[in-house]
Design an enzyme around this catalytic site. Structure first.
Site: not given
Length: 289
Positions: A163, A16, A10, A14
């Site tokens: 989540y 990552g 990822g 963002g």
């Protein structure tokens, strides 16, 4: 970090991407993994502008064949891996299954980090002091329900609870993984980044607005970019676990958004819950350390 090879899943946007940026600035050889070839190549070019060595791989990490293909490709190009940052995560609503028949939120947040770490263990063991960093998120720490790990009985959907449940299960898996590889020179720790207005969160919020969060939509759209747009800050905990000399040889710990070690939530210390998460990962992933 000069001379060390780091893989960040990822890593094309963002938190990552900011994690990869920070580690590349320290001199690490960084491998970005994303799903889209164009975005991955663009991110690698951006982070490599000042001479950093950054390469891009593409893979669908929600599928076991994608994880296996990535591990094989990395192994073909590198003889060791010093740091693996399992940053990729995500939410799905309504409940959907991957092509492997795994509930998508569990697949992204728990099974993918488990299976990829297993697949890359030969490269991690080849490094003198390898580190695995798993990112939790949301508001983890609630009870782990062994009978509902994939939302089989009740899918908790856009309240974000599914989540949170998956990210708590990730923590339980990580703690068990750390114990299993403790004698291999590989450490496994968990980072909590805090909250940020990432591309993933923007997409999640947009999808959620027609449901439980519709009244909050204007507030989130107004305040999110203003209050949570500094992505370097939530990347600090993962960068710390990946690079700090203080963490050399330290395994099985949880670091919060303030970059401080913090106790594991009670659910993560529940051995029955840990057994359920671990057994499911072993069965679905077809691998064990």
């Amino acid at each position: 970090m000069r001379g060390r090879t780091v893989l960040v899943t990822g890593g094309t946007g963002g938190i990552g991407k900011e994690t990869a940026r920070g580690l590349a600035a320290m001199g690490a050889r960084v491998i970005l993994v994303g799903r889209d070839r164009g975005r991955a190549d663009a991110a690698a070019r951006e982070l490599g502008r000042d001479g950093a060595e950054v390469s891009a791989f593409t893979a669908d990490l929600s599928r076991l064949d994608g994880l296996r293909a990535l591990a094989a490709e990395v192994g073909a190009r590198h003889d060791r891996l010093d740091v693996l940052v399992n940053n990729l995560g995500g939410m799905s609503s309504p409940r959907t299954l991957t092509g492997d028949g795994v509930e998508r939120t569990f697949a992204a947040n728990v099974l993918a980090p488990y299976a990829l770490t297993c697949l890359l263990l030969p490269l991690l063991r080849a490094a003198p002091a390898a580190r695995v960093v798993n990112l939790t998120g949301g508001m983890p720490g609630g009870r782990i329900d062994p009978a509902n790990l994939q939302g089989e009985r009740r899918y908790l959907g856009w309240t974000f609870s599914q989540y949170n449940h998956a990210k708590t299960a990730l923590m339980a898996m990580s703690r068990r993984f750390a114990a299993r590889v403790a004698g291999d020179g590989v450490t496994v720790n968990v980072a909590y980044p805090g909250h940020a207005y990432t591309p993933g969160n923007r997409a999640t919020a947009a999808a959620a607005f027609p449901y439980a969060y519709r009244p909050l939509a204007p507030v989130i759209r107004l305040l999110g970019p203003r209050l949570l747009n500094d992505l370097a800050k939530p990347a600090r905990s993962s960068i710390y676990l990946a690079s700090s000399p203080e963490m050399e040889g330290v395994t099985g710990v949880y670091v919060n958004a303030k970059v401080r070690r913090t106790p594991w939530p009670a659910a993560v210390l529940d051995e029955r819950a840990c057994d359920a998460v671990w057994d499911l990962c072993e069965r679905l992933g077809g691998a064990t350390p």
